[in-house]
Design a protein around this motif. Structure first.
Motif, PDB file in Angstrom:
ATOM      1  N   LEU A  90       0.827  -1.208   0.000  1.00  0.00           N
ATOM      2  CA  LEU A  90       0.000   0.000   0.000  1.00  0.00           C
ATOM      3  C   LEU A  90       0.858   1.254   0.000  1.00  0.00           C
ATOM      4  O   LEU A  90       0.557   2.238  -0.696  1.00  0.00           O
ATOM      5  CB  LEU A  90      -0.929  -0.017   1.221  1.00  0.00           C
ATOM      6  CG  LEU A  90      -2.014  -1.098   1.211  1.00  0.00           C
ATOM      7  CD1 LEU A  90      -2.687  -1.205   2.580  1.00  0.00           C
ATOM      8  CD2 LEU A  90      -3.063  -0.822   0.136  1.00  0.00           C
ATOM      9  N   LEU A  91       1.934   1.229   0.760  1.00  0.00           N
ATOM     10  CA  LEU A  91       2.850   2.376   0.787  1.00  0.00           C
ATOM     11  C   LEU A  91       3.491   2.591  -0.577  1.00  0.00           C
ATOM     12  O   LEU A  91       3.552   3.718  -1.081  1.00  0.00           O
ATOM     13  CB  LEU A  91       3.931   2.164   1.850  1.00  0.00           C
ATOM     14  CG  LEU A  91       3.497   2.290   3.310  1.00  0.00           C
ATOM     15  CD1 LEU A  91       4.637   1.867   4.227  1.00  0.00           C
ATOM     16  CD2 LEU A  91       3.072   3.722   3.620  1.00  0.00           C
ATOM     17  N   ALA A  92       3.978   1.516  -1.175  1.00  0.00           N
ATOM     18  CA  ALA A  92       4.655   1.628  -2.465  1.00  0.00           C
ATOM     19  C   ALA A  92       3.723   2.132  -3.557  1.00  0.00           C
ATOM     20  O   ALA A  92       4.170   2.820  -4.491  1.00  0.00           O
ATOM     21  CB  ALA A  92       5.240   0.272  -2.854  1.00  0.00           C
ATOM     22  N   ALA A  93       2.433   1.815  -3.433  1.00  0.00           N
ATOM     23  CA  ALA A  93       1.468   2.224  -4.454  1.00  0.00           C
ATOM     24  C   ALA A  93       1.013   3.668  -4.292  1.00  0.00           C
ATOM     25  O   ALA A  93       0.319   4.201  -5.153  1.00  0.00           O
ATOM     26  CB  ALA A  93       0.254   1.307  -4.420  1.00  0.00           C
TER      27      ALA A  93
ATOM     28  N   SER B 106       3.114   5.315  10.816  1.00  0.00           N
ATOM     29  CA  SER B 106       4.479   5.830  10.991  1.00  0.00           C
ATOM     30  C   SER B 106       5.047   6.376   9.695  1.00  0.00           C
ATOM     31  O   SER B 106       5.970   7.193   9.707  1.00  0.00           O
ATOM     32  CB  SER B 106       5.391   4.729  11.542  1.00  0.00           C
ATOM     33  OG  SER B 106       5.544   3.684  10.600  1.00  0.00           O
ATOM     34  N   ALA B 107       4.480   5.921   8.569  1.00  0.00           N
ATOM     35  CA  ALA B 107       4.904   6.443   7.264  1.00  0.00           C
ATOM     36  C   ALA B 107       4.082   7.655   6.841  1.00  0.00           C
ATOM     37  O   ALA B 107       4.254   8.163   5.729  1.00  0.00           O
ATOM     38  CB  ALA B 107       4.784   5.339   6.214  1.00  0.00           C
ATOM     39  N   GLY B 108       3.186   8.115   7.722  1.00  0.00           N
ATOM     40  CA  GLY B 108       2.405   9.306   7.440  1.00  0.00           C
ATOM     41  C   GLY B 108       1.082   9.069   6.749  1.00  0.00           C
ATOM     42  O   GLY B 108       0.434  10.026   6.298  1.00  0.00           O
ATOM     43  N   ILE B 109       0.633   7.790   6.676  1.00  0.00           N
ATOM     44  CA  ILE B 109      -0.640   7.474   6.026  1.00  0.00           C
ATOM     45  C   ILE B 109      -1.739   7.426   7.081  1.00  0.00           C
ATOM     46  O   ILE B 109      -1.685   6.585   7.991  1.00  0.00           O
ATOM     47  CB  ILE B 109      -0.576   6.122   5.292  1.00  0.00           C
ATOM     48  CG1 ILE B 109       0.610   6.075   4.322  1.00  0.00           C
ATOM     49  CG2 ILE B 109      -1.885   5.863   4.556  1.00  0.00           C
ATOM     50  CD1 ILE B 109       0.564   7.129   3.246  1.00  0.00           C
ATOM     51  N   PRO B 110      -2.726   8.317   7.027  1.00  0.00           N
ATOM     52  CA  PRO B 110      -3.842   8.232   7.985  1.00  0.00           C
ATOM     53  C   PRO B 110      -4.509   6.865   7.919  1.00  0.00           C
ATOM     54  O   PRO B 110      -4.900   6.412   6.835  1.00  0.00           O
ATOM     55  CB  PRO B 110      -4.794   9.340   7.519  1.00  0.00           C
ATOM     56  CG  PRO B 110      -3.944  10.267   6.702  1.00  0.00           C
ATOM     57  CD  PRO B 110      -2.907   9.406   6.052  1.00  0.00           C
TER      58      PRO B 110
END
Length: 328
Positions: A80-83, A108-112
C-alpha cells in the motif's frame, strides 16, 4: 467498506483469513480484491493490481488490518505504501501476532489509518480465524446431515442420500472454508469417504483427520489417498491436545462430520463451538442419530444451541447455531 465485506466472502483462503479490499479514488472504485486461496495474492495486492497507477492518492477500505510480515507473500502494508495510497480504513485489527502491526507501519509512514468501521460485520465473515487467534485452537464446527427425526441412516446402514445435493454442496464449502475435516474410524469403515471439497474454486484441499484409537484402519481407505493431506490419529487421543497441535500447525477451523460418538466426544469435552445441521425432508423412524451417548443426568446440563441461521437448502432445512455449555 460494505462492498469490501461482501467480496471478502470470495475464495477459500484457509488457513488464512477472509479479506476484502476496495480502492476508491475521487469517489470511484478503482480496484477490488480478495484472497482466493492460501498462497495467492492477498486482497490488497489484487486490488492494487487492478487499480494500477490509479491507486496513487486513493483510499483503501480493508476488512482486516493489512499484514505486516513476510509469509507466502510480501507485507500488504508495504504494498500500500509503495502504491501511494493516501488513506487506509480498516474494519478489524489483525489479532495474529505474526502478521499484525500493519496499521502502525502505515501511520508511521504518514498514512492516515483508521480501524473500526463496520467491525462487527467484517468479523462475522472471519469467525474461524478470529476465534482461533483469540483461543489458541481451531474453531470446532459439528456438521451433520439427517432426516427430520434426526437419523443419519437406516438400521441397515443405508444413508445415500438423506439430504439434498444443495446441502451436500454446502457441506463441501464448509470443509474448504474451515480447512480441516475430522471423522472417527467407524465412519471410514462404513462409508469409505474421500472427505475432499469437490466444488469449483478449491485449490488447497482440507486436511483430513481420522480418529482411530485402536489403529484398526489399514491405511488403504480413500481418506488416505493422495488427493488431499491426511492425518491418522491413533493411540490415546486427547482432543484438547489434538486441537492445540492443529493450531500450532496453522489450522484455524475443524469440521467434525461424524459419526455420532465422535461428535459426542467433542461435546463431552465442551469443545464444540458451532453446529451446522442439515435436515432432509424425510422421516426414517429408526436408525442411528447424528449425536449419541452424551449421558446427561439432567436437562439443565444439556448444551444449548443459540440459533443464528435458519434457511432452506434445496428441499432441506439448514440450522446454524452457536453452542453454549452450562456451568454445571
Amino acid at each position: 467498506m460494505a462492498e469490501a465485506i461482501a467480496i471478502s466472502r470470495n475464495g477459500f483462503p484457509a488457513p488464512n483469513p477472509h479479506v476484502g479490499c476496495v480502492l476508491v479514488r475521487e469517489g470511484k472504485v478503482v480496484g477490488r480484491g480478495w484472497c482466493d486461496f492460501a498462497g495467492a495474492p492477498h486482497a490488497e495486492a489484487m486490488a492494487l493490481a487492478e487499480a494500477g497507477f490509479r491507486a496513487r492518492g486513493s483510499t483503501a477500505y480493508v476488512t482486516l488490518e493489512p499484514c505486516n510480515h513476510y509469509g507466502r507473500t510480501p507485507p500488504c502494508s508495504l504494498a500500500l505504501l509503495a502504491a501511494g495510497v493516501a488513506r487506509v480504513v480498516v474494519a478489524c485489527p489483525d489479532t495474529n501476532p505474526k502478521a499484525s502491526g500493519g496499521a502502525e507501519r502505515l501511520r508511521s509512514a504518514g498514512i492516515p489509518t483508521e480501524i473500526g468501521l463496520l467491525a462487527e460485520e467484517a468479523a462475522a465473515e472471519n469467525r474461524a480465524f478470529l476465534f482461533a487467534m483469540a483461543n489458541g485452537r481451531p474453531l470446532v464446527v459439528a456438521k451433520a446431515g439427517a432426516s427430520l427425526d434426526g437419523r443419519i441412516a437406516l438400521p441397515s446402514g443405508e444413508s445415500q442420500w438423506i439430504t439434498s445435493p444443495a446441502s451436500r454442496e454446502a457441506g463441501h464449502r464448509l470443509r474448504a472454508d474451515l480447512g480441516a475435516v475430522l471423522v472417527g474410524r467407524r465412519t471410514v469403515q462404513l462409508d469409505d469417504p474421500q472427505l475432499t471439497a469437490r466444488i469449483p474454486g478449491v485449490v488447497n484441499q482440507p486436511l483430513r483427520i481420522v480418529l482411530d484409537p485402536l489403529n484398526r484402519l489399514t491405511g488403504r481407505e480413500r481418506v488416505f489417498d493422495d488427493s488431499a493431506p491426511s492425518r491418522h490419529v491413533t493411540g490415546v487421543i486427547d482432543l484438547e491436545e489434538l486441537l492445540a497441535s492443529l493450531f500450532a500447525e496453522g489450522q484455524i477451523g475443524v469440521l467434525v462430520e461424524g459419526g455420532a460418538r465422535t461428535i459426542a466426544s467433542f461435546f463431552e469435552d465442551r469443545l464444540v463451538d458451532r453446529v451446522e445441521l442439515f435436515l432432509g425432508a424425510k422421516v426414517l423412524g429408526s436408525g442411528p442419530s447424528w449425536l449419541e451417548g452424551l449421558k446427561l443426568q439432567k436437562l439443565s446440563a444439556a448444551p444449548a444451541l443459540r440459533i443464528d441461521g435458519l434457511s432452506r437448502s434445496g428441499d432441506d432445512v439448514r440450522i446454524s447455531a452457536a453452542v453454549e455449555f452450562s456451568a454445571e
